[in-house]
Design a protein around this motif. Structure first.
Motif, PDB file in Angstrom:
ATOM      1  N   ALA A  57       0.850  -1.291   0.077  1.00 53.81           N
ATOM      2  CA  ALA A  57      -0.080   0.036   0.129  1.00 53.81           C
ATOM      3  C   ALA A  57       0.876   1.335   0.020  1.00 53.81           C
ATOM      4  O   ALA A  57       2.106   0.889   0.134  1.00 53.81           O
ATOM      5  CB  ALA A  57      -0.963  -0.025   1.200  1.00 53.81           C
ATOM      6  N   SER A  58       0.209   2.407  -0.318  1.00 50.25           N
ATOM      7  CA  SER A  58       1.025   3.618  -0.281  1.00 50.25           C
ATOM      8  C   SER A  58      -0.038   4.684  -0.048  1.00 50.25           C
ATOM      9  O   SER A  58      -1.097   4.683  -0.016  1.00 50.25           O
ATOM     10  CB  SER A  58       1.791   3.981  -1.491  1.00 50.25           C
ATOM     11  OG  SER A  58       0.758   3.668  -2.642  1.00 50.25           O
ATOM     12  N   GLY A  59       0.514   6.054   0.122  1.00 49.99           N
ATOM     13  CA  GLY A  59      -0.194   7.312   0.393  1.00 49.99           C
ATOM     14  C   GLY A  59       0.526   8.462   0.920  1.00 49.99           C
ATOM     15  O   GLY A  59       1.587   8.319   0.879  1.00 49.99           O
ATOM     16  N   GLN A  98       6.963  -4.824   0.298  1.00 46.24           N
ATOM     17  CA  GLN A  98       7.285  -6.125   0.545  1.00 46.24           C
ATOM     18  C   GLN A  98       8.566  -6.510   0.014  1.00 46.24           C
ATOM     19  O   GLN A  98       8.510  -6.969  -1.240  1.00 46.24           O
ATOM     20  CB  GLN A  98       6.362  -7.175  -0.166  1.00 46.24           C
ATOM     21  CG  GLN A  98       6.228  -8.716   0.298  1.00 46.24           C
ATOM     22  CD  GLN A  98       6.058  -8.885   1.554  1.00 46.24           C
ATOM     23  OE1 GLN A  98       4.846  -8.739   2.143  1.00 46.24           O
ATOM     24  NE2 GLN A  98       7.047  -9.647   2.198  1.00 46.24           N
ATOM     25  N   ILE A  99       9.544  -6.384   0.710  1.00 49.94           N
ATOM     26  CA  ILE A  99      11.090  -6.438   0.310  1.00 49.94           C
ATOM     27  C   ILE A  99      11.188  -7.978  -0.503  1.00 49.94           C
ATOM     28  O   ILE A  99      12.190  -8.028  -1.299  1.00 49.94           O
ATOM     29  CB  ILE A  99      12.197  -6.088   1.235  1.00 49.94           C
ATOM     30  CG1 ILE A  99      11.787  -4.638   1.421  1.00 49.94           C
ATOM     31  CG2 ILE A  99      13.469  -6.234   0.675  1.00 49.94           C
ATOM     32  CD1 ILE A  99      12.692  -3.926   2.435  1.00 49.94           C
ATOM     33  N   SER A 100      10.693  -9.039   0.385  1.00 44.92           N
ATOM     34  CA  SER A 100      10.954 -10.367   0.004  1.00 44.92           C
ATOM     35  C   SER A 100       9.662 -11.098   0.553  1.00 44.92           C
ATOM     36  O   SER A 100       9.190 -10.666   1.386  1.00 44.92           O
ATOM     37  CB  SER A 100      12.506 -10.996   0.508  1.00 44.92           C
ATOM     38  OG  SER A 100      12.021 -11.229   2.098  1.00 44.92           O
ATOM     39  N   GLN A 118       8.811  -9.326   6.759  1.00 44.82           N
ATOM     40  CA  GLN A 118       7.501  -8.890   6.855  1.00 44.82           C
ATOM     41  C   GLN A 118       7.484  -7.546   6.154  1.00 44.82           C
ATOM     42  O   GLN A 118       8.426  -6.928   5.949  1.00 44.82           O
ATOM     43  CB  GLN A 118       7.422  -8.351   8.450  1.00 44.82           C
ATOM     44  CG  GLN A 118       7.007  -9.678   9.236  1.00 44.82           C
ATOM     45  CD  GLN A 118       5.926 -10.053   9.134  1.00 44.82           C
ATOM     46  OE1 GLN A 118       4.778  -9.418   8.864  1.00 44.82           O
ATOM     47  NE2 GLN A 118       5.621 -11.456   9.072  1.00 44.82           N
ATOM     48  N   PRO A 119       6.348  -7.140   5.707  1.00 45.08           N
ATOM     49  CA  PRO A 119       6.342  -5.726   4.948  1.00 45.08           C
ATOM     50  C   PRO A 119       6.897  -4.830   5.978  1.00 45.08           C
ATOM     51  O   PRO A 119       6.546  -4.806   7.108  1.00 45.08           O
ATOM     52  CB  PRO A 119       4.717  -5.707   4.725  1.00 45.08           C
ATOM     53  CG  PRO A 119       4.256  -6.941   4.769  1.00 45.08           C
ATOM     54  CD  PRO A 119       4.873  -7.677   5.766  1.00 45.08           C
ATOM     55  N   GLN A 120       7.447  -3.663   5.395  1.00 45.59           N
ATOM     56  CA  GLN A 120       8.127  -2.521   6.027  1.00 45.59           C
ATOM     57  C   GLN A 120       7.553  -1.191   5.756  1.00 45.59           C
ATOM     58  O   GLN A 120       7.445  -1.038   4.433  1.00 45.59           O
ATOM     59  CB  GLN A 120       9.520  -2.557   5.966  1.00 45.59           C
ATOM     60  CG  GLN A 120      10.362  -3.737   6.578  1.00 45.59           C
ATOM     61  CD  GLN A 120      11.683  -3.696   6.380  1.00 45.59           C
ATOM     62  OE1 GLN A 120      12.313  -2.836   6.741  1.00 45.59           O
ATOM     63  NE2 GLN A 120      12.316  -4.956   6.234  1.00 45.59           N
TER      64      GLN A 120
END
Length: 789
Positions: free
Chosen positions: A204-206, A320-322, A326-328
């Protein structure tokens, strides 16, 4: 990595070398905020590159040691010069020292993609910036949209080098040179650094906006492209200044953007590695921001508020780096408000994307002449009629109390590429003439930037409207490598748009709005007056000259010229021509379309004579489309006039109608028998007629819009009937752009072409390509299973 800066290395004295964007973000990094790992290629790299390039490109000779000037008021010269410079930059080789730096960046950032952001400062303010705090940069934090674009590319050395040159070339776009020259800033004063950031797949982004009166958080799925372009209505949280959530509202999110991982191994340097996708129904009904990340954002804002006194805006992304990690949550941009300004927020309906800061030009009553509009100001008024179009071209943005997304003001704003917000209650009473405001056409927001009384006034640069406005995004829209069978057309009305669309991947013009195009020709006089005063031939020639410019630009690609759809309440100079018996409160149901031709064919005859003159010049790519046809008898009346004008004698000529009145649903075979050779579905009026809802509210209403089952069935029926009759069927309303999921259905049903506004062309191209690929894949699967159609 001695040739570039990492964020922890940047000192306050080095702001001129890394630019405002990178410098602001470095302050957060050094305060231990979760900033995405970033590097800066300093401004000296740009000037070294330009200095070397000046040896072979005369236009750049002696830069930055001498001045660079081009006549920005001469569009042809400006475009020619910028095209030559940008082509030279594209063909040049990046200096070895910076090519090595790029390789080091790539090796140090294990990400599938990289985004490069322009980061600018002005040389003449180096000494001043030692005395001003972080919140008072001389380069405005809110640049007009599209002045300097960012570029994203796969994690490959060749792609990175190309993207770096693309960012450097941004300074030599026509709209950029126009802007800086109007600001009184010489090109050699600019320091153009490049902020380099990794990009992974995004959950997600914002953004989060912290203001003295309250905060708000906006969120959407995937990368921020859809949010920046206004393609989604994001989830919205309203908070107190202490971080307490007051309200939350689920947005209307139908589209997302992600990395196209298959392109990691591609050799295509120019690929942007972005892919748009349609969100599942489950995702559309869910908030994009999980509770834990919402609380993390609130904590960040609370901490930052204590350390930065001024209001600010943060852009964030959850990566989601890998697959196993965990998402960061990372902060990707930090924009502090200038000290001395207290923003006040007013909301309306987003009608045209973009963001601009400029003084307001408030016009309250009809007695105030729109000719008084000062170029480069944001026009604030109750309502805009088509008569105002010549002055809209000079405006930096538009704000109205009335009107909707399909109003003429909104349509023209989208074509011209200037931001617009409509349905802002009492805005003419809330904004003072000359007051500095920030207009956000993506989010439908108007920010009043009031100076605090205790502060000494500081002059703010007036931000003019560039004659080459193009929507801007930190993630450029990718070009599709896949050809499409469904024709993609564009809606136009303004000659100023031709240079922008000439190179777009379109098959022609699906809607040339004649009545809006004719306003310059008519000079605020009705066609009948021209004829009565013996100036009919002059009017015909002037109109023909306008049409020829469109025909020449697109030849041999077809143009559907929609004859005039005059609506008296919207065109003030027609008021004297409309009898009281024919007038109506709702112009949609009054004297308009082909019904007006029956009452007075003067205007229609002038248009037919002009089209005949265009054909006599050898341009046979113009087809005629009749607007708002209510009955077959109206069509027959018009067809006879077309025949009398000699247009049907040419084998290339075609006569179409707009399918926007529900009667066409039931009478299309009769229309075809009477001579209709094609139809174009106008979803704006069709939706209004089918659902008994004002068209200005259609796109803002969550239920009564083009996605309603009744409207979709009507569209399917028209497409099917057209195919049965053997005639083409296009669609030219706002629905495909605002509801991209409809495109899958249109392609499946067999639509011939889709026509959209200029700024929706590339996104629609992608949507069509994906829809056709899915359809082919489904057919292949069915064939493999032995299922016969």
């Amino acid at each position: 990595m001695a040739n570039f800066y990492s964020l922890e290395q940047i000192l306050p004295s080095e702001q001129p070398f890394v630019g405002n964007r990178a410098f602001n973000l470095s302050r957060l990094w050094q305060l231990s905020y979760p900033v995405v790992p970033s590097f800066v290629i300093p401004a000296m790299a740009f000037w070294e590159f330009i200095d070397t390039l000046g040896n072979s490109e005369p236009l750049l000779a002696d830069l930055p040691h001498s001045s660079f000037h081009v006549d920005v008021d001469n569009p042809r010269q400006l475009q020619r010069v910028t095209r030559q410079i940008r082509q030279a930059i594209a063909q040049a080789v990046v200096p070895p020292i910076w090519a090595s730096a790029i390789l080091e960046i790539g090796e140090s950032v294990p990400a599938p993609a990289i985004i490069l952001h322009p980061s600018v400062s002005v040389q003449s303010t180096i000494e001043e910036m030692a005395h001003y705090p972080l919140t008072t940069p001389k380069v405005p934090e809110f640049l007009p949209q599209g002045i300097l674009d960012s570029h994203i590319c796969p994690q490959q050395p060749e792609a990175l080098a190309q993207a770096l040159k693309d960012v450097w070339a941004e300074l030599f776009r026509a709209r950029s040179l126009f802007y800086w020259q109007r600001q009184g800033i010489e090109l050699q004063q600019l320091n153009l650094a490049v902020l380099v950031q990794p990009v992974w797949q995004a959950i997600a982004s914002g953004i989060i906006q912290a203001e003295p009166t309250g905060w708000n958080i906006q969120a959407t799925w995937g990368l921020s492209t859809a949010l920046t372009y206004g393609e989604v209505l994001p989830d919205y949280y309203q908070l107190t200044t202490e971080g307490k959530v007051l309200t939350s509202k689920l947005g209307r999110k139908t589209r997302g953007y992600r990395l196209e991982m298959e392109q990691e191994s591609s050799s295509s340097i120019g690929s942007s590695c972005l892919q748009a996708y349609i969100l599942s129904e489950e995702q559309q009904q869910q908030y994009a921001l999980e509770e834990q990340y919402l609380q993390q954002l609130i904590e960040i804002a609370q901490k930052l508020r204590a350390e930065v006194a001024a209001p600010f805006c943060l852009e964030w992304t959850i990566y989601q780096i890998s697959e196993t990690s965990q998402p960061q949550l990372y902060l990707t941009q930090f924009t502090p408000e200038p000290i001395g300004f207290t923003p006040e927020l007013v909301r309306g309906l987003a009608a045209a994307g973009g963001k601009v800061t400029a003084p307001a030009q408030v016009i309250v009553s009809e007695q105030q002449n729109p000719e008084a509009v000062i170029p480069g100001r944001i026009l604030v008024t109750q309502m805009i009629t088509p008569d105002w179009i010549p002055w809209l071209r000079q405006a930096a943005g538009i704000i109205t109390e009335q009107g909707g997304i399909t109003s003429h003001g909104a349509i023209i704003a989208r074509e011209l590429g200037i931001p617009a917000v409509v349905q802002v209650s009492d805005i003419t009473q809330l904004i003072d003439n000359g007051e500095l405001i920030l207009l956000d056409g993506n989010q439908g927001e108007v920010h009043k930037l009031r100076k605090k009384e205790e502060e000494q006034p500081r002059s703010q640069p007036k931000i003019p409207h560039s004659p080459f406005p193009i929507p801007h995004s930190p993630f450029p829209i990718p070009h599709s490598p896949f050809p499409i069978a469904t024709k993609l057309l564009v809606n136009l009305s303004q000659l100023q748009s031709l240079e922008k669309v000439a190179e777009l991947p379109v098959d022609g013009v699906g809607l040339l709005r004649s009545e809006l195009m004719m306003l310059d020709v008519l000079e605020n006089r009705p066609p009948r007056e021209w004829v009565q005063q013996g100036q009919k031939q002059e009017l015909v020639e002037r109109l023909a000259q306008q049409i020829v410019q469109f025909a020449a630009t697109f030849a041999p690609r077809p143009i559907l010229y929609r004859s005039s759809d005059w609506r008296s309440p919207e065109f003030q100079f027609l008021a004297s021509e409309t009898s009281t018996t024919e007038s109506a409160v709702n112009p949609i149901l009054g004297l308009r379309g082909t019904r007006r031709y029956l009452k007075d064919p003067t205007s229609f005859e002038v248009e037919l004579a002009a089209l005949a003159q265009v054909y006599s010049h050898g341009y046979t790519n113009i087809q005629l489309m009749l607007p708002f046809v209510r009955a077959v008898e109206e069509f027959i009346f018009c067809r006879r006039h077309v025949e009398q004008a000699g247009l049907t004698d040419n084998p290339h000529f075609q006569l179409w109608i707009m399918a926007e009145v529900p009667s066409v649903l039931f009478l299309l075979p009769d229309y075809v028998q009477a001579g209709v050779q094609g139809i174009s579905i106008g979803t704006n009026d069709l939706t209004q007629m089918l659902l008994a809802v004002d068209r200005e509210q259609v796109l803002s209403n969550s239920n009564l819009n083009a996605r309603h089952p009744a409207v979709l069935r009507a569209i399917q029926q028209l497409i099917t009937a057209a195919r049965t009759a053997g005639i083409p069927c296009s669609i030219c309303g706002e629905a495909p752009a605002h509801y991209p999921e409809i495109i899958d259905l249109l392609v499946e049903w067999g639509i011939t072409s889709i026509s959209v506004n200029v700024h929706n062309v590339e996104v629609t191209y992608q949507a069509i390509a994906r829809a056709e690929q899915r359809l082919l894949l489904e057919v292949a699967r069915q064939n493999k299973l032995g299922i016969r159609y």
